[in-house]
Design a protein around this motif. Structure first.
Motif, PDB file in Angstrom:
ATOM      1  N   ARG A  64       0.831  -1.212   0.000  1.00  0.00           N
ATOM      2  CA  ARG A  64       0.000   0.000   0.000  1.00  0.00           C
ATOM      3  C   ARG A  64       0.862   1.257   0.000  1.00  0.00           C
ATOM      4  NH1 ARG A  64      -2.672  -2.923   4.250  1.00  0.00           N
ATOM      5  NH2 ARG A  64      -4.526  -4.021   3.448  1.00  0.00           N
ATOM      6  N   ARG A  65       1.931   1.254   0.809  1.00  0.00           N
ATOM      7  CA  ARG A  65       2.807   2.419   0.877  1.00  0.00           C
ATOM      8  C   ARG A  65       3.459   2.691  -0.472  1.00  0.00           C
ATOM      9  NH1 ARG A  65       5.271   4.112   5.544  1.00  0.00           N
ATOM     10  NH2 ARG A  65       6.385   5.521   4.116  1.00  0.00           N
ATOM     11  N   LEU A  66       3.891   1.632  -1.135  1.00  0.00           N
ATOM     12  CA  LEU A  66       4.526   1.809  -2.439  1.00  0.00           C
ATOM     13  C   LEU A  66       3.552   2.405  -3.450  1.00  0.00           C
ATOM     14  CD1 LEU A  66       6.596  -1.498  -2.711  1.00  0.00           C
ATOM     15  CD2 LEU A  66       7.470   0.818  -2.352  1.00  0.00           C
ATOM     16  N   ARG A  67       2.331   1.899  -3.447  1.00  0.00           N
ATOM     17  CA  ARG A  67       1.346   2.439  -4.391  1.00  0.00           C
ATOM     18  C   ARG A  67       0.927   3.856  -4.008  1.00  0.00           C
ATOM     19  NH1 ARG A  67       3.550  -0.805  -7.575  1.00  0.00           N
ATOM     20  NH2 ARG A  67       2.506  -2.773  -8.067  1.00  0.00           N
ATOM     21  N   ASP A  68       0.857   4.148  -2.715  1.00  0.00           N
ATOM     22  CA  ASP A  68       0.545   5.508  -2.280  1.00  0.00           C
ATOM     23  C   ASP A  68       1.611   6.492  -2.748  1.00  0.00           C
ATOM     24  OD1 ASP A  68      -1.782   4.726  -1.052  1.00  0.00           O
ATOM     25  OD2 ASP A  68      -0.935   4.661   0.972  1.00  0.00           O
ATOM     26  N   GLU A  69       2.862   6.014  -2.780  1.00  0.00           N
ATOM     27  CA  GLU A  69       3.973   6.851  -3.228  1.00  0.00           C
ATOM     28  C   GLU A  69       4.154   6.779  -4.737  1.00  0.00           C
ATOM     29  OE1 GLU A  69       5.652   8.923  -1.397  1.00  0.00           O
ATOM     30  OE2 GLU A  69       4.548   8.370   0.411  1.00  0.00           O
ATOM     31  N   GLN A  70       3.209   6.123  -5.428  1.00  0.00           N
ATOM     32  CA  GLN A  70       3.179   6.020  -6.882  1.00  0.00           C
ATOM     33  C   GLN A  70       4.390   5.267  -7.444  1.00  0.00           C
ATOM     34  OE1 GLN A  70       2.530  10.029  -8.331  1.00  0.00           O
ATOM     35  NE2 GLN A  70       0.356   9.905  -7.883  1.00  0.00           N
ATOM     36  N   LEU A  91      -4.484  -8.213  -3.728  1.00  0.00           N
ATOM     37  CA  LEU A  91      -4.683  -7.489  -4.984  1.00  0.00           C
ATOM     38  C   LEU A  91      -5.233  -6.086  -4.727  1.00  0.00           C
ATOM     39  CD1 LEU A  91      -6.108 -10.374  -7.188  1.00  0.00           C
ATOM     40  CD2 LEU A  91      -3.758  -9.505  -7.107  1.00  0.00           C
ATOM     41  N   ASP A  92      -6.090  -5.947  -3.721  1.00  0.00           N
ATOM     42  CA  ASP A  92      -6.628  -4.633  -3.387  1.00  0.00           C
ATOM     43  C   ASP A  92      -5.541  -3.696  -2.865  1.00  0.00           C
ATOM     44  OD1 ASP A  92      -9.169  -5.220  -4.173  1.00  0.00           O
ATOM     45  OD2 ASP A  92      -9.964  -5.586  -2.160  1.00  0.00           O
ATOM     46  N   SER A  93      -4.499  -4.259  -2.276  1.00  0.00           N
ATOM     47  CA  SER A  93      -3.419  -3.425  -1.747  1.00  0.00           C
ATOM     48  C   SER A  93      -2.513  -2.897  -2.850  1.00  0.00           C
ATOM     49  CB  SER A  93      -2.584  -4.212  -0.726  1.00  0.00           C
ATOM     50  OG  SER A  93      -1.841  -5.234  -1.370  1.00  0.00           O
ATOM     51  N   GLY A  94      -2.687  -3.405  -4.069  1.00  0.00           N
ATOM     52  CA  GLY A  94      -1.902  -2.910  -5.192  1.00  0.00           C
ATOM     53  C   GLY A  94      -0.977  -3.915  -5.830  1.00  0.00           C
ATOM     54  N   ALA A  95      -1.023  -5.171  -5.367  1.00  0.00           N
ATOM     55  CA  ALA A  95      -0.163  -6.201  -5.959  1.00  0.00           C
ATOM     56  C   ALA A  95      -0.644  -6.556  -7.367  1.00  0.00           C
ATOM     57  CB  ALA A  95      -0.152  -7.448  -5.085  1.00  0.00           C
ATOM     58  N   ASP A  96       0.280  -7.047  -8.182  1.00  0.00           N
ATOM     59  CA  ASP A  96      -0.064  -7.413  -9.558  1.00  0.00           C
ATOM     60  C   ASP A  96      -0.371  -8.897  -9.708  1.00  0.00           C
ATOM     61  OD1 ASP A  96       0.697  -4.877 -11.347  1.00  0.00           O
ATOM     62  OD2 ASP A  96       2.155  -5.063  -9.738  1.00  0.00           O
ATOM     63  N   ASP A  97       0.194  -9.718  -8.827  1.00  0.00           N
ATOM     64  CA  ASP A  97      -0.056 -11.164  -8.885  1.00  0.00           C
ATOM     65  C   ASP A  97       0.183 -11.751  -7.512  1.00  0.00           C
ATOM     66  OD1 ASP A  97      -0.764 -13.603  -9.900  1.00  0.00           O
ATOM     67  OD2 ASP A  97       0.945 -13.802 -11.256  1.00  0.00           O
ATOM     68  N   TYR A  98      -0.129 -13.044  -7.373  1.00  0.00           N
ATOM     69  CA  TYR A  98      -0.225 -13.694  -6.070  1.00  0.00           C
ATOM     70  C   TYR A  98       0.248 -15.129  -6.212  1.00  0.00           C
ATOM     71  CZ  TYR A  98      -2.792 -15.105  -1.771  1.00  0.00           C
ATOM     72  OH  TYR A  98      -3.162 -15.568  -0.551  1.00  0.00           O
ATOM     73  N   LEU A  99       1.149 -15.555  -5.350  1.00  0.00           N
ATOM     74  CA  LEU A  99       1.686 -16.909  -5.407  1.00  0.00           C
ATOM     75  C   LEU A  99       1.642 -17.526  -4.016  1.00  0.00           C
ATOM     76  CD1 LEU A  99       2.961 -18.948  -7.348  1.00  0.00           C
ATOM     77  CD2 LEU A  99       5.188 -17.954  -6.843  1.00  0.00           C
ATOM     78  N   THR A 100       1.057 -18.722  -3.929  1.00  0.00           N
ATOM     79  CA  THR A 100       0.876 -19.384  -2.638  1.00  0.00           C
ATOM     80  C   THR A 100       2.006 -20.363  -2.355  1.00  0.00           C
ATOM     81  OG1 THR A 100      -1.533 -19.230  -2.910  1.00  0.00           O
ATOM     82  CG2 THR A 100      -0.713 -20.765  -1.243  1.00  0.00           C
ATOM     83  N   LYS A 101       2.547 -20.299  -1.136  1.00  0.00           N
ATOM     84  CA  LYS A 101       3.558 -21.259  -0.687  1.00  0.00           C
ATOM     85  C   LYS A 101       2.889 -22.576  -0.326  1.00  0.00           C
ATOM     86  CE  LYS A 101       6.416 -17.639   1.457  1.00  0.00           C
ATOM     87  NZ  LYS A 101       7.008 -17.187   2.733  1.00  0.00           N
ATOM     88  N   PRO A 102       3.565 -23.715  -0.558  1.00  0.00           N
ATOM     89  CA  PRO A 102       4.848 -23.859  -1.248  1.00  0.00           C
ATOM     90  C   PRO A 102       4.666 -23.796  -2.763  1.00  0.00           C
ATOM     91  CG  PRO A 102       4.050 -26.002  -0.603  1.00  0.00           C
ATOM     92  CD  PRO A 102       3.058 -25.012  -0.058  1.00  0.00           C
ATOM     93  N   PHE A 103       5.716 -23.397  -3.459  1.00  0.00           N
ATOM     94  CA  PHE A 103       5.671 -23.328  -4.917  1.00  0.00           C
ATOM     95  C   PHE A 103       7.024 -23.787  -5.464  1.00  0.00           C
ATOM     96  CE2 PHE A 103       6.664 -19.146  -3.126  1.00  0.00           C
ATOM     97  CZ  PHE A 103       7.931 -18.931  -3.637  1.00  0.00           C
ATOM     98  N   GLY A 104       7.012 -24.182  -6.715  1.00  0.00           N
ATOM     99  CA  GLY A 104       8.237 -24.624  -7.372  1.00  0.00           C
ATOM    100  C   GLY A 104       8.914 -23.476  -8.079  1.00  0.00           C
ATOM    101  N   VAL A 105      10.180 -23.652  -8.352  1.00  0.00           N
ATOM    102  CA  VAL A 105      10.944 -22.581  -8.981  1.00  0.00           C
ATOM    103  C   VAL A 105      10.423 -22.269 -10.379  1.00  0.00           C
ATOM    104  CG1 VAL A 105      12.716 -24.109  -9.953  1.00  0.00           C
ATOM    105  CG2 VAL A 105      13.268 -21.718  -9.423  1.00  0.00           C
TER     106      VAL A 105
END
Length: 232
Positions: A64-70, A91-105
């Motif tokens: 949120r802080r990053l998006r507030d600071e543009q 996503l509402d906080s301004g993220a572009d994508d979402y990855l759930t742990k655990p995940f592969g490389v």
């Protein structure tokens, strides 16, 4: 590509760093939210990989802080909670994508590649919106066909690159342009210029159009990203 990984778990951070470095990216790692926020705002990154659960400041607040600071750098959120509510919050906080742990490389790299290929909003605006021959923004008036620039009715002398950068910013007030975008659009295929060249040119422009170069009111710096023309 330069990537910032904000992750407090050392093993996970190392796993992510190795995977992205194997793809040719330069990766910095930050262990907590406050340090990560500072690096993201003061550095120049192409992607931020951000864990939600962090010490000192959680990932959602950082986002949120990053998006507030543009800061428009793409953000890939990481979390161990695979719930719709958490995804929506991220996503509402301004993220572009979402990855759930655990995940592969491979999944991590694929998501990172997709975000790095995605055009930013400012690129889309510049590509799709026709610009007029004459632009007036505040006290600045730019006549592109005549290559004339005026500040409060007073003619100002600009080099070709200075005119092109000022025109691009003034024609899209409020839109953030990264240094890379300015290089591509103004210098095009000139291989002898760097992002530092953009900063030097902006400094010269401010000396010509700003009342106080220490407190610019027309060409604004968006920390960690680039520059924009004031739309206030």
């Amino acid at each position: 590509m330069r990537i910032l990984v904000i992750e407090d778990e050392a093993k996970m951070a190392g796993f992510i760093k190795r995977g992205l470095e194997e793809e040719g990216s330069a990766v910095d790692v930050s262990p907590d939210g406050q340090d990560g926020l500072y690096r993201a705002m003061t550095g120049s990154y192409d992607l931020i990989v951000l864990d939600i659960t962090l010490p000192l400041m959680d990932g959602l607040d950082v986002c949120r802080r990053l998006r507030d600071e543009q800061v428009s750098t793409p953000i890939l959120l990481l979390t161990a909670r695979d719930t719709v509510e958490m995804k929506v919050q991220g996503l509402d906080s301004g993220a572009d994508d979402y990855l759930t742990k655990p995940f592969g490389v491979r999944e991590l790299v694929a998501r990172a590649r997709a975000l790095l290929r995605r055009p930013r909003a400012s690129q889309l605006v510049e590509d799709q919106t026709p610009t007029p021959d004459v632009v007036t923004a505040g006290l600045v008036r730019l006549d592109r066909p005549r290559r004339q620039a005026h500040l409060d009715s007073r003619a100002i002398e600009l080099t070709p690159h200075e005119f092109d950068v000022l025109y691009l910013l003034a024609a899209h007030p409020g839109i953030v342009f990264t240094r890379e975008m300015l290089l591509e659009r103004v210098w095009k295929n000139d291989t002898h210029v760097t992002e530092r060249s953009v900063d030097t040119l902006i400094k010269r422009l401010r000396q010509k159009i700003e009342v106080d170069t220490g407190d610019p009111q027309l060409i604004l710096t968006v920390w960690g990203t680039g520059y924009k023309f004031n739309d206030a």
